[in-house]
Design a protein around this motif. Structure first.
Motif, PDB file in Angstrom:
ATOM      1  N   ASN A 183       0.826  -1.201   0.000  1.00  0.00           N
ATOM      2  CA  ASN A 183       0.000   0.000   0.000  1.00  0.00           C
ATOM      3  C   ASN A 183       0.863   1.255   0.000  1.00  0.00           C
ATOM      4  OD1 ASN A 183      -2.650  -1.221   0.224  1.00  0.00           O
ATOM      5  ND2 ASN A 183      -2.103  -1.767   2.336  1.00  0.00           N
ATOM      6  N   VAL A 184       0.275   2.360  -0.403  1.00  0.00           N
ATOM      7  CA  VAL A 184       0.913   3.671  -0.262  1.00  0.00           C
ATOM      8  C   VAL A 184       0.157   4.403   0.834  1.00  0.00           C
ATOM      9  CG1 VAL A 184       1.534   5.842  -1.384  1.00  0.00           C
ATOM     10  CG2 VAL A 184       1.576   3.701  -2.696  1.00  0.00           C
ATOM     11  N   GLU A 185       0.762   4.476   2.028  1.00  0.00           N
ATOM     12  CA  GLU A 185       0.106   5.141   3.148  1.00  0.00           C
ATOM     13  C   GLU A 185       0.243   6.649   3.014  1.00  0.00           C
ATOM     14  OE1 GLU A 185       2.444   2.741   3.635  1.00  0.00           O
ATOM     15  OE2 GLU A 185       1.187   1.046   4.252  1.00  0.00           O
ATOM     16  N   LEU A 186      -0.778   7.362   3.475  1.00  0.00           N
ATOM     17  CA  LEU A 186      -0.793   8.823   3.415  1.00  0.00           C
ATOM     18  C   LEU A 186      -0.644   9.400   4.815  1.00  0.00           C
ATOM     19  CD1 LEU A 186      -1.274  11.568   2.058  1.00  0.00           C
ATOM     20  CD2 LEU A 186      -3.737  11.122   2.237  1.00  0.00           C
ATOM     21  N   VAL A 187       0.379  10.228   5.008  1.00  0.00           N
ATOM     22  CA  VAL A 187       0.624  10.885   6.289  1.00  0.00           C
ATOM     23  C   VAL A 187       0.171  12.337   6.160  1.00  0.00           C
ATOM     24  CG1 VAL A 187       2.323  11.450   8.063  1.00  0.00           C
ATOM     25  CG2 VAL A 187       2.610   9.380   6.675  1.00  0.00           C
ATOM     26  N   MET A 188      -1.009  12.641   6.683  1.00  0.00           N
ATOM     27  CA  MET A 188      -1.531  13.998   6.644  1.00  0.00           C
ATOM     28  C   MET A 188      -0.840  14.857   7.706  1.00  0.00           C
ATOM     29  SD  MET A 188      -3.736  13.862   4.201  1.00  0.00           S
ATOM     30  CE  MET A 188      -4.756  15.328   4.384  1.00  0.00           C
ATOM     31  N   GLN A 189      -0.984  16.179   7.582  1.00  0.00           N
ATOM     32  CA  GLN A 189      -0.349  17.087   8.537  1.00  0.00           C
ATOM     33  C   GLN A 189      -0.763  16.772   9.965  1.00  0.00           C
ATOM     34  OE1 GLN A 189      -0.948  21.202   7.478  1.00  0.00           O
ATOM     35  NE2 GLN A 189      -0.308  20.909   5.370  1.00  0.00           N
ATOM     36  N   LYS A 190      -2.044  16.477  10.168  1.00  0.00           N
ATOM     37  CA  LYS A 190      -2.532  16.229  11.522  1.00  0.00           C
ATOM     38  C   LYS A 190      -1.977  14.942  12.115  1.00  0.00           C
ATOM     39  CE  LYS A 190      -6.809  14.062   9.802  1.00  0.00           C
ATOM     40  NZ  LYS A 190      -8.286  14.156   9.791  1.00  0.00           N
TER      41      LYS A 190
END
Length: 260
Positions: free
Chosen positions: A98-105
């Motif tokens: 998977n390509v995990e997404l690290v948001m600012q929060k």
């Protein structure tokens, strides 16, 4: 007995812990520790990571070396960079990463959970079909205007780089450190000069600064980005939209001249 099971028993007894005490530290049942030490089961990755923290040892050494034959000083010294040696990843139903997404929060939590498979598993997933297969990617939402014309809030897709020695001077990278958090910069590798990496912003209003290469927890080579804003030009220059407008006006004038 498999080396990992033997090492677990050696480390536990050396530290004077009972199976029950170690189980409590790992959040497991005593029977699980017994099964591990008797080679009836193998600890999962999450437990292995917890074991390395409890006993201050390197994961690679834990699973591949007989620690009873390694001096304690050397075991501890080799664990300093353990954060760079383990990358927590998840896969989909087709066994594709998977390509995990690290948001600012989530950036603050990422600094403490980047090695925790349970934390990574809970991150949102994102897909970009044009990325080459059989490589490890992660996506990060960037903050601030230090890398204009890439806009704040843009999503940067990074390919995992397992060694700072692979840095190509002047290229774009996502760099993760405990002190600076998650930053998007052009990086210059001066590791041979006191082990420093030079971090440079495209927005020249921000001064370059250096960090120690040994402080890097993760580094990702920037491969693509997504933004819901069209990029503007660098500070002091015409924006992309301004340049396009001028080209359209010029084209209209040329066409008008031909008609006459």
């Amino acid at each position: 007995m498999a080396i990992i099971n033997k090492n677990l028993k050696f480390l536990r007894t050396q530290k004077g812990l009972t199976q029950k005490q170690l189980a409590e530290k790992l959040g497991l049942k005593q029977a699980a520790i017994g099964a591990y030490e008797e080679e009836r089961a193998t600890p999962p990755l999450a437990s292995l990571l917890d074991i390395t923290k409890i006993f201050n040892v390197n994961l690679d050494a834990l699973v591949s070396q007989d620690l009873s034959k390694v001096p304690e000083k050397e075991r501890k010294a080799s664990s300093i960079k353990q954060g760079k040696e383990v990358l927590a990843i998840t896969v989909d139903s087709n066994n594709k990463e998977n390509v995990e997404l690290v948001m600012q929060k989530a950036s603050a939590g990422y600094l403490s959970g980047y090695q925790d498979i349970e934390f990574v598993k809970d991150l949102p997933k994102i897909s970009l079909p044009v990325l080459p297969r059989n490589r490890t990617y992660r996506a990060f939402e960037i903050q601030g205007d230090s890398m204009l014309p890439v806009q704040p809030g843009s999503i940067i897709f990074g390919e995992y780089l397992d060694d700072v020695a692979g840095i190509k001077n002047g290229k774009l990278y996502i760099v993760v450190t405990q002190e600076d958090g998650i930053v998007f910069k052009r990086v210059f590798n001066f590791a041979d000069d006191e082990g420093k990496l030079l971090m440079v912003s495209d927005n020249r209003q921000y001064q370059p600064y250096s960090i120690a290469s040994e402080d890097v927890l993760e580094i990702w080579t920037a491969k693509a980005f997504f933004s819901n804003q069209f990029p503007e030009g660098a500070p002091g220059n015409q924006s992309v939209s301004d340049q396009l407008a001028l080209q359209i006006v010029k084209l209209q004038q040329e066409l008008g001249g031909k008609k006459k």
